[in-house]
Every structure is written in C-alpha cells, then in structure tokens.
Design a protein around this motif. Structure first.
Motif, PDB file in Angstrom:
ATOM      1  N   ASN A 703       0.811  -1.222   0.000  1.00 13.47           N
ATOM      2  CA  ASN A 703       0.000   0.000   0.000  1.00 13.47           C
ATOM      3  C   ASN A 703       0.845   1.273   0.000  1.00 13.47           C
ATOM      4  N   TYR A 704       2.065   1.201  -0.492  1.00 14.69           N
ATOM      5  CA  TYR A 704       2.891   2.409  -0.565  1.00 14.69           C
ATOM      6  C   TYR A 704       3.757   2.325  -1.817  1.00 14.69           C
ATOM      7  N   THR A 705       3.843   3.445  -2.512  1.00 16.05           N
ATOM      8  CA  THR A 705       4.641   3.560  -3.729  1.00 16.05           C
ATOM      9  C   THR A 705       5.643   4.682  -3.561  1.00 16.05           C
ATOM     10  N   PHE A 706       6.900   4.386  -3.800  1.00 12.78           N
ATOM     11  CA  PHE A 706       7.972   5.385  -3.699  1.00 12.78           C
ATOM     12  C   PHE A 706       8.176   6.010  -5.074  1.00 12.78           C
ATOM     13  N   ASN A 747       7.955  12.871  -1.583  1.00 11.54           N
ATOM     14  CA  ASN A 747       6.970  12.946  -0.513  1.00 11.54           C
ATOM     15  C   ASN A 747       6.783  11.547   0.080  1.00 11.54           C
ATOM     16  N   VAL A 748       6.812  11.478   1.403  1.00 13.87           N
ATOM     17  CA  VAL A 748       6.664  10.214   2.106  1.00 13.87           C
ATOM     18  C   VAL A 748       5.618  10.399   3.198  1.00 13.87           C
ATOM     19  N   VAL A 828       2.231  10.524   9.697  1.00 15.05           N
ATOM     20  CA  VAL A 828       3.315  11.481   9.509  1.00 15.05           C
ATOM     21  C   VAL A 828       3.574  11.610   8.013  1.00 15.05           C
ATOM     22  N   GLY A 829       3.571  12.833   7.527  1.00 11.87           N
ATOM     23  CA  GLY A 829       3.876  13.106   6.132  1.00 11.87           C
ATOM     24  C   GLY A 829       5.062  14.044   6.016  1.00 11.87           C
ATOM     25  N   TYR A 830       6.028  13.647   5.196  1.00 12.19           N
ATOM     26  CA  TYR A 830       7.249  14.433   5.046  1.00 12.19           C
ATOM     27  C   TYR A 830       7.519  14.622   3.561  1.00 12.19           C
ATOM     28  N   GLY A 831       7.768  15.856   3.183  1.00 11.39           N
ATOM     29  CA  GLY A 831       8.102  16.168   1.806  1.00 11.39           C
ATOM     30  C   GLY A 831       9.374  16.990   1.734  1.00 11.39           C
ATOM     31  N   ILE A 832      10.211  16.686   0.766  1.00 16.32           N
ATOM     32  CA  ILE A 832      11.480  17.392   0.608  1.00 16.32           C
ATOM     33  C   ILE A 832      11.704  17.685  -0.869  1.00 16.32           C
TER      34      ILE A 832
END
Length: 943
Positions: A703-706, A747-748, A828-832
């Motif tokens: 359920n997660y795509t990088f 974005n993670v 938790v959402g982190y974007g760089i």
C-alpha cells in the motif's frame, strides 16, 4: 263410601273449574277480538301516509289493551337490539397459550397461562397471563413475579397497527378500543415515553400521569424530562403540562410550564429556534432563527435571520428541490450588513456582503442525450470574514479561492456530434479578483475514418486506419475585480474568440514489432480585435490602438512516433541461488518521436510586428510584439521546430515460489519503472538539447509507492564579460562529464497503528486474517465516516471496543486479566525538495556550480481513543522556513451515550476555541444544547 263420595266430589269440582276457565277464556278472547277490531277501526293515516290511532273512539278497556300490547312489542324490539349490541364483535377473536387454558362456558371467560396471545383484527396482545371475557370484550393482561430478577417477567406487549406498548398490567376493551395501562413504555420515532398510569381512548390517544420523555434507549435512561401530565397523539405530537429536566436521577431547576414535541415523518412547517451568544465586535446576538416552510414533497424553503445589539444583521434563504427521475438540487442566498465600532467615531465601519450557492444535478433517467449540472459558490470577499459560521471553521478561513461552474451538454449519437457549454467563475478571496468565462461553448465530432470502406472485404488497407476528428470552442471571458464586474464593457473589457482543432492521425505496425503513429494537427483562431502598438515620440511612451474586425490566425504541426518493447529473461544459477527464485524479467520500452512545425513568426504570416523605441540616451531599439498576445487563445509560437524526443523506460520483476503455497508462484516488483526522457531540437540555433528527466518508481511496501523525480541539466555554466554566470552552449558530456544534477522532490507518508506495530515486531494482526473472516465495521454499527487522519485500523479498534460493550463483559487474556485496548493512529507526512540556489552571491566559481537548497514540509496528525466514548484527535505541522509550528488543531470528543460533548482548539494564526454539549437525537438537538464559541477576533491569547 265416604272415601268414594269425597273423590267424586273432588273430580266434579275439578271439571267445573276447567269448564269455567274455558268459558272465561272464550269470553275474554271474544272481548279482545272485538277490542282489536275496534282498534283497527280507530287506526287512521295522516297527510304523510303514516298510521295513527284515534283514541277518542275507544273506551277505557280498549285503550288499556292497546297500550299494553304496544309496550310488549317495544320491549321485544329493544331487547333484540340490546342482544345484537351485546354480541357485536365484528371479527373472530383468536387466543392461544403455551402452558394451559381454562374456559368457563357459563360465564364465557377464558384464562390463558404461559406466553399467551390474543389477536383481534389489527390488535395483538402478548403476555404471560391473560384473562379474556367474551361477553364484555374485556381483556386483562399481566406478568408474573420473577424471583431471579425480583421483578416481573412476561409483561404485556400490546400492538395495534403501528403503535406498540409495553407495560406491567393492562386492561383493554376490544369493542370500545379503550384501555387502562400501568407502567407503560412506548416509542415515538427517536423518543421513548414512560408513565405510571395511562389511559387510552378509542382514537388511539394516550393520557399520561407522572410520565417521562427521553431519547436515551437504555432501560435506565441517563436523562429524561419529567412530565406531570401529558397527552400523546401517536405519530403526531406530545403535549404536556409542567415539566422539568432530570439528569442522572438528579432533578435540575430547569422547568417549563408547558410544551410539546412534534412526531411526524412528513414535512411540516414550523419555527426554528435561534441560538444566542456574545461577539466582541458586534455585541450580543440571536442567529440562525427563522421559519421553515414545507411547501410540498418536491421543494421546501428555510428563512433564517441574525441580529446583533450593535446594529449588524443578516438574512438567508435556503431551499431544496427534487423531482423524481428528473432533477434535484439546493439553492442558498445570504445577505449581511455588518457594522463594527461606534457610529460617529473614526473606528466605525460598515460592510455589505452576500453569498450565493447553487447545486443542481439532473437524473440520468431524465434524458440520456442531454444533461444540466451546476456547482456555484460565489461570495463577496468580506462575507467569509464576517460570517460567524466561517469564524469557527479554519478550513473556510484559509480557503483563498472559490470556483463555480454551470454546464450543459447534449449529443447526437447518430452523427457523433456533441455540444457542451459551461460558465466558469474563479474568485480569489485575498485580492477580490475574479476570472469569469460566460459562455464557453464546445463542439466535438468524435473520431471517424473517412477512408474506411462501408463493406470491407479482405485485409484492411493502410489508409483505412487514418482517423479524423474536430473540436471547436467559442469563449467570452474577463479578468477583473468584483466591484468592477457589473460596470465592464462587453466589447472593450471582455475577451472573446473562436478556436478550431482538426487532428488527423493513424496507427500502423511496421515489421510486426514496431508501432508507428503519425499525426497532423491544424489549429485555427478567430478574433474580433487586435492591438497595434507604436512609440509616441512626444510623450516618450508606448501607445496602443485597438481595432475591431475579423482576424484569423492559424498554425499546424506534424509528428511521427515509433515504439516497441524488448523482453529479457534471466534464470539464476540454481547452485548459487537455489530454486526459490524462478526467473527475473526485464522489460525495456524505447520510443522515439519526431515533431515539426514551421516558424510562424516570419513576416509573411503577420502574427508579429515591430516598432522603433527611442531611449533616453538617444539610442533606438527595435521592439517586437504580437497584436494578438492578449487574445483569448494566444498566438502561435515563434521559431521553427524540428525536434526528436527520446524516452527509455525499464521494468524489472522477479518470480519466486510462495512461502504459503508450495505450488504457487509469487511476482515481486524490483523496479516498477525507471524512465529517462530527453529531446533534441535540430532547428534550434543554440542549446538544442533539453535537460534529462529521470523518474524512479518502486513498489516494495504494501500500500505504498515510492516516487522520485530528478532533473539533470545538459549545459554547463559559463561566465559573461562581467563575470556573472549563465547557462552556456557547452554540454557536460562534451566535457566528459555527466549532466548537472538540478534537484529532486520526494513525498513520504506513513500511518502507524498498534496493529502495524504488532506486525512489525512479529505479532499477529487482523490484517493476516482472510477478508471474509474479518468483522465488518458497518455491520457492527460503527460510523466509518470519520476524520481523514483515522484509517481502517482505527475503525477496527473502535469496533472491538463497541463489541465489548455489547457483550457486557470485558475481554480477558489467557491468564484471566482484562485485556488492555487503547486504539490510536499516527500519520506522519514528510516532503522534501532539493534544487539549486540560484543566488549569484552564492555561486562557487571554483566548481562552477550553485549550491543546493532544501525545502521541507512536515505534517502529522493522530487519533487516540483513551476509553470507550473518549476520543482525542489532533493535526499540526512544522514550518522549516519560519522555524515554527504551523496551524495546529486539537479536538476532544466525549460520547455520553445520548449526549455528545466536543471541544476544539485552533492555534495561530486563527486562534479560537469551540465547546459544544448537545443531545444526539434530532428531536431535541436544538432544545437541549449548550454552545460556547469564539472567533479569531476575540479568542483567548495563548502564551
């Protein structure tokens, strides 16, 4: 002898008496007969033909006989009527009992024991004991003592039509439909009524004494309204006398002399009670009060108003309409007159604002070939700032744009033609600017094959694969401020035009492996004006002259693309890797395309023009411009284009044996996609190569795509005559280097729950169970429409808590201890974003590179259910540029079974709080409530 003489004497006397009696009987019969004849002679008829007796022609004896016979006839008739009325049951009475039944035939009475049941017409009575009297149609029902619960069991349950009653003792008359009930309990929609003594009349109305009304469905309610006297009209309303509120068995000093509760499932008109409060800038207020008009079952109208002690006021109107199988929608209009400060003082301000919302949807069954839809949300820029409903909603305050659209479409399937028209409005609430398009008409002709044979025979010809379509658009738009919209000029201020697009394409297969797709696109634009610019030498400024007429400009381009797929299979060495890995497959998808377009900036097309500008130092410059630069559909670009585009995509997958199934094969994605894209424009005189774009997509986690996007520049930096860096004409690979890395973005987001933690550390979770064996939250009655930061695992936790409550016993572990359960979730959402810092002051002249800068965003939200009924949720973030916490919201909800308490706090920049305590049932949600709110203007300052 004496004995014989005495016997003969007795017989003679007996016969003499019989003879005398016969004589008197004949005489009396003769008299009665003559009197009857006299009565018949005295009978006459009046003017209406009715029979009457003339008593003046009869003597006293005839008159007495007549009256005696009439009395006997009337008595017989009345007794017949009474007998019919006494036995007047219109339908059979069915009764049964599980234990025993005793029937008294003389008194026509039945005694039923053990789960008894009596049915008559639409009436149904169930009880442990029933006493039924058939003569009086009276039934008496009661329960029996239960030594275990020290109460009654098998108490009467009476139903008549849609009305249901439960009581301890009940007496009911089937014939008159009246009854007397003790300790009755009945439900009316969302409310429950109880009373010690009740009386039911033949109309179904119930009169209560010492009753209570509550919306709590528990046997011992958390709260109720104590009613001294009440009249219940089932399905309509409850009218009661003096009443007071009781919470947790504690009477409160909140009493009213009289009142009523409406019970109706149909629409009905009525007053809407307002809410009250205090606002620092406008004073005390009454708001959201008005009247509801139930016009019909197709549409309604709700009028609300608000008023403040310092002069502000507002009105709103809302309506819902619905016509089955045709259309449905809502319409809302509001006006506000907001006054702040004191009149006559410098701080006094007055703002007039309004808002219009319209939503319309057409049913697909109404017309399959035509449709109309609307979504309008237009408001003046000051409305949301002055509306109290928006002050408590941070999302509304931070919303900077409003969009509205109304669309209509129809199609003619027989010829492949479709027409659609839209009206679009984009509103910026920050600077009160609007962009309006009215109308926007589109004409589309679906793809067709002009060279395809009507009756094909044999293989398909190559020219039969050529397709043509058409798209036309007519628009009229304006960009202006909201206060200038209605003062604008349709010819001078609005932009309008028409555009036509005709694409011609085909698809062919070359050598059975290469797909070739040629295409030709023609675009034509029609405008009603153009702007000619020149230089005014006297005023020393540029002047523009708009001329109106018909102006036509066009452009075209051609492209040719080719692509294929290459497959490679690698089977690893069994001795080194074993037999778990079956194979590794690599799929390469190369594609190349060529695009060509002429230079439409040449003078022969007339799309661009020039004029001479005299500078302040006396020099003369040649300024190039386009008369159609500000037109609706723009102008064709300048410069010749002849570019090649290259793309290279990769996909790597591995097939392994499944651990759970020895015969099954499982596919694992190693690299879902690794793509490169680049182009070369052979018509460009400088820098023909584009930057290299790279995309990496991995699916290693469930359920997660990088995803990662990166850009590599093709040309290196050089220094000009002044020593400032600029992008030169030398490529990096020409200097033996790889392209310059310009930056990337990623974005993670991840949601952590107890179930996922248990699974990470080796425990089992519900996710491992088959889907068919999992409990359905909706089947358990759990509300799955919760906040977005609560995922399915959170709902599963809530379901387990409610399941424990339903059983009445807490869940225990293997050792007999109560299991600990506190469902929670943390997202938790982190974007760089990494990019070059193109500040000239930071340029590194030694490496000829700019340093990199990072832009980061961090958002987190969570939900914690500390116990059954207590729920805490929050959301916040961190601003890395300002080094501060971003807008934070926290809320606390308490489910009090039949009441709900919530508290929400919003921190800077729109600091406010909101506390609400109200009844859950819609019947009492406006009557039993307490709200305490604050806007950002008068909120508590947090330090």
């Amino acid at each position: 002898m004496r004995r014989i003489s005495f016997t003969v004497l007795l017989l003679c006397a007996f016969f003499f008496m019989l003879a005398n009696a016969d004589y008197q009987s004949r005489k009396r019969h003769k008299r009665v007969s003559s009197d009857s004849v006299a009565v018949d002679k005295a009978m006459k008829r009046d003017s209406l033909g009715r029979e009457i007796i003339d008593t003046t022609t009869m003597d006293s004896l005839q008159l007495a006989i007549y009256r005696h016979n009439k009395t006997i006839d009337d008595s017989i008739h009345l007794d017949s009527l009474n007998r019919q009325k006494k036995n007047g049951i219109d339908a059979p009475v069915n009764f049964s009992a599980n234990d025993s039944m005793v029937y008294d035939a003389r008194n026509k009475t039945a005694f039923l024991y053990g789960s008894s049941n009596v049915k008559y017409e639409n009436m149904d009575l169930k009880s442990e004991r029933i006493h039924l009297n058939m003569d009086s149609s009276l039934v008496h029902a009661t329960g029996v003592s239960d030594t275990a619960s020290k109460g009654l069991k098998g108490t009467p349950v009476f139903s008549m039509g849609s009305d249901n009653y439960e009581s301890d003792t009940m007496s009911f008359n089937f014939k008159t439909k009246k009854g007397l009930i003790q300790n009755v309990a009945t439900q009316q929609e969302e409310g429950f009524l109880q009373s010690k003594l009740s009386k039911r009349n033949d109309k179904g109305e119930i009169f209560l004494q010492h009753g209570r009304y509550t919306t709590c469905d528990e046997p011992h309610p958390d709260f109720y309204i104590a009613l001294s006297r009440a009249k219940v009209r089932p399905g309509k309303d409850v009218v009661f006398g003096p009443a007071y509120l009781v919470v947790a068995d504690v009477p409160l000093p909140l009493a009213i002399p009289y009142g009523f509760f409406p019970f109706t499932k149909s629409y009905s008109s009525g007053f809407i009670m307002p809410t009250y409060g205090d606002e620092s800038t406008r004073g005390f207020y009454l708001r959201d009060g008005g009247y509801y008009f139930a016009m019909s079952d197709k549409w309604d109208l709700k009028l609300l108003g608000e008023i403040y002690t310092r002069g502000s006021w507002g009105l709103s109107a809302a309506t819902n309409y619905h016509k089955r199988y045709r259309y449905s929608g809502t319409f809302y209009a509001a006006y506000q007159d907001t006054k702040t400060g004191d009149k006559g003082l410098p701080d006094f301000t007055r703002q007039q604002s309004f808002k219009i919302q319209w939503s319309h949807r057409q049913d697909q069954k109404a017309n399959p070939f035509s449709s109309l839809a609307a979504s309008v949300n237009f408001a003046s820029s000051s409305y949301e700032r002055n509306n109290m409903g928006s002050l408590y909603n941070p999302q509304t305050l931070t919303q900077s744009t409003h969009t509205s659209s109304v669309s209509w479409s129809t199609n003619f399937s027989s010829i492949g033609l479709s027409l659609s028209s839209t009206a679009n409005l984009n509103q910026n609430m920050r600077d009160s600017s609007i962009a309006l398009t009215l109308p926007d008409l589109n004409i589309n002709i679906s793809r067709f094959y002009p060279f395809k044979r009507a009756h094909a025979a044999g293989t398909e010809r190559w020219y039969e694969k050529i397709s043509v379509s058409y798209t036309g658009q007519i628009s009229n738009s304006i960009n202006t401020k909201e206060d200038r919209l209605f003062r604008s000029n349709l010819i001078k201020d609005w932009r309008n035009g028409m555009q036509h697009r005709i694409p011609v394409s085909g698809s062919f297969t070359l050598f059975n492996y290469i797909n070739v797709t040629p295409s030709f696109n023609f675009t034509d634009r029609m405008y009603t004006n153009k702007v000619t610019r020149s230089w005014d030498k006297v005023a020393k400024k540029e002047v523009a002259d708009t001329t109106y007429g018909f102006h036509n400009i066009y452009n075209w381009d051609f492209s040719l693309g080719a692509s294929t797929k290459l497959y490679g299979m690698f089977i690893p060495n069994r001795k080194l890797f074993g037999d778990k890995i079956q194979a590794i497959r690599h799929v390469i998808t190369p594609s190349v395309s060529f695009s060509y377009a002429p230079d439409f900036g040449t003078s022969r097309y007339g799309y661009y023009a020039t004029y001479q500008r005299t500078n302040t130092d006396g020099t003369v410059d040649l300024v190039e411009y386009s008369p159609y630069a500000n037109s609706l559909y723009g102008v064709p670009g300048r410069g010749k284009m002849g570019s090649f585009n290259f793309s290279f995509d990769n996909n790597i997958e591995m097939k392994i044996k499944s651990d759970k199934d020895t015969t099954g094969i499982r596919k694992i994605s190693i690299i879902d996609n690794l793509g490169f894209n680049m182009s070369y424009n052979m018509a460009a005189k400088e820098k023909p190569w584009s930057d290299l774009s790279m995309n990496l997509r991995l699916k290693w986690w469930k359920n997660y795509t990088f995803n990662m996007n990166a850009v590599f520049a093709s040309y290196a930096y050089e220094l000009d005559a002044n020593g400032k860096p600029y992008v030169g004409n030398h490529t990096y690979w020409g200097m033996g280097k790889w392209g310059r890395f310009q930056g990337m973005s990623q974005n993670v987001s991840f949601t952590l729950t107890p179930e996922k933690l248990k699974k990470i550390f080796g425990g089992s979770s519900d996710e491992d169970e088959p889907k068919g064996k999992r409990n359905d939250p909706e089947a358990e009655g759990v509300d799955t429409n919760v906040e977005s930061n609560v995922d399915d695992d959170m709902i599963e936790g809530q379901r387990s808590v409610r399941k424990k409550k339903a059983t009445g016993k807490a869940e225990t572990d293997d050792d007999g201890y109560m299991m600990f359960s506190m469902p929670w979730s943390l997202t938790v959402g982190y974007g760089i974003t990494m990019r070059e810092n193109t500040d000239v002051r930071k340029f590194n002249y030694r490496t000829m590179r700019y340093p990199y800068m990072f832009t980061q965003t961090l958002n987190f939200s969570g939900n914690l259910r500390i116990s059954d009924g207590w729920n805490i949720s929050f959301s916040s973030g961190y601003d890395f540029e300002n080094h501060a916490i971003s807008m934070t919201t926290a809320s606390l909800q308490r489910d009090l079974h039949c009441f709900n308490m919530s508290c929400q706090v919003v921190l800077a920049p729109y600091t406010s709080y909101n506390f609400s305590f109200r009844c859950n049932a819609s019947t009492l949600t406006d009557a039993l409530k307490y709200d305490k709110r604050s806007g950002y203007s008068n909120a508590v300052q947090w330090y």
